[in-house]
Design an enzyme around this catalytic site. Sequence first.
Site, PDB file in Angstrom:
ATOM      1  N   VAL A 175       0.868  -1.180   0.000  1.00  0.00           N
ATOM      2  CA  VAL A 175       0.000   0.000   0.000  1.00  0.00           C
ATOM      3  C   VAL A 175       0.904   1.230   0.000  1.00  0.00           C
ATOM      4  CG1 VAL A 175      -1.870   1.234   1.163  1.00  0.00           C
ATOM      5  CG2 VAL A 175      -1.740  -1.264   1.328  1.00  0.00           C
ATOM      6  N   GLU A 176       0.774   2.053  -1.039  1.00  0.00           N
ATOM      7  CA  GLU A 176       1.622   3.235  -1.200  1.00  0.00           C
ATOM      8  C   GLU A 176       0.783   4.505  -1.116  1.00  0.00           C
ATOM      9  OE1 GLU A 176       4.624   0.883  -4.294  1.00  0.00           O
ATOM     10  OE2 GLU A 176       3.354   2.522  -5.013  1.00  0.00           O
ATOM     11  N   GLU A 195       4.506  -7.928   2.841  1.00  0.00           N
ATOM     12  CA  GLU A 195       4.821  -8.861   3.926  1.00  0.00           C
ATOM     13  C   GLU A 195       4.429  -8.277   5.283  1.00  0.00           C
ATOM     14  OE1 GLU A 195       8.169  -9.277   0.790  1.00  0.00           O
ATOM     15  OE2 GLU A 195       6.814  -7.730   1.546  1.00  0.00           O
ATOM     16  N   CYS A 246      12.247  -8.380   1.064  1.00  0.00           N
ATOM     17  CA  CYS A 246      13.350  -7.429   1.132  1.00  0.00           C
ATOM     18  C   CYS A 246      13.957  -7.461   2.534  1.00  0.00           C
ATOM     19  CB  CYS A 246      12.866  -6.017   0.802  1.00  0.00           C
ATOM     20  SG  CYS A 246      11.759  -5.307   2.048  1.00  0.00           S
ATOM     21  N   CYS A 290      11.721  -6.259   5.426  1.00  0.00           N
ATOM     22  CA  CYS A 290      10.703  -7.198   5.908  1.00  0.00           C
ATOM     23  C   CYS A 290      11.315  -8.414   6.594  1.00  0.00           C
ATOM     24  CB  CYS A 290       9.793  -7.624   4.760  1.00  0.00           C
ATOM     25  SG  CYS A 290       8.733  -6.273   4.173  1.00  0.00           S
TER      26      CYS A 290
END
Length: 293
Positions: free
Chosen positions: A58-59, A72, A103, A106
Amino acid sequence: MKFVYTPSEAAEEGVRGPSDLPKLIDKAMSLARAPVSTFKVGAVGLTSSGEVFLGVNVEFPNLPLHHTIHAEQFLVTNLALNSMKKLTHIAVSVTGTIFGAPCGHCRQFYQEMRNAPEIEILIKRPKDGIDEFMSLKSLMPERFGPDSILPEDASLLLEQRDNSLVLSDPEEICSDPEDCSHTKCRALAAANKSYAPYSKCPSGVALICGGEVYKGWYIESVAYNPSLGPVEAALVDFVARGGGKEFNEITEVVLVEMKDVKVSQEATARTFLDKIAPKCDFKVLHCYKTNKN
């Protein structure tokens, strides 16, 4: 829009075990909100009791990237909001066919779960003939985790906790704040579940949209920066249960936190909400910790 599947519902989708998790990845990716990167990331996770959870990125346009919720992170927050105790397997993809490791951000965030080293992550690259699960321990062998700082018997992420907080203003609080529709009650209940063992500055948020109350709580990381704020956590609940509503439809937000603490959420929450829900009524209520525990 579905983010949680019971074992029987998952079986209807063809997911009967860890190797079947990719069957839900397209559904997960379709639910992502990625207006900045345009890369829709999906995560599908399996719990120890057989439920399947989805996570999405969600950006938020016009805000710093650190407000972004990784797929994640969304997944684990979704587990926490639904009182799940243990994540065992996860599959993450941005293409639907290639599955890779989380990444570093996460991987660090996941260290807060007691079974973090044993969590199995799908690595799948068809062109290279790779299709296997790898443990998080193998992806982060020399980890910095809660056991580096906290006592062995400390309650970790996804484990039961009660921060024993009460509101400083002696207003009446419902006897069962989990089921009432008052934002102050739900925000206090969220703060009491907040995972903040390092700063000891728990906080919770409740928000209203279309008459429905959504909630979330601050989730801390031993590495500090991967921590997830309470507004972001409440937005996980909003995205998962809100049926596609937009953030600018949110009408009320209540933050509960202690006063004059080293880690306060008020300033960043106010800046965040000014951008995504500029018309919402934002209130901050202070609380204090009792000697209950």
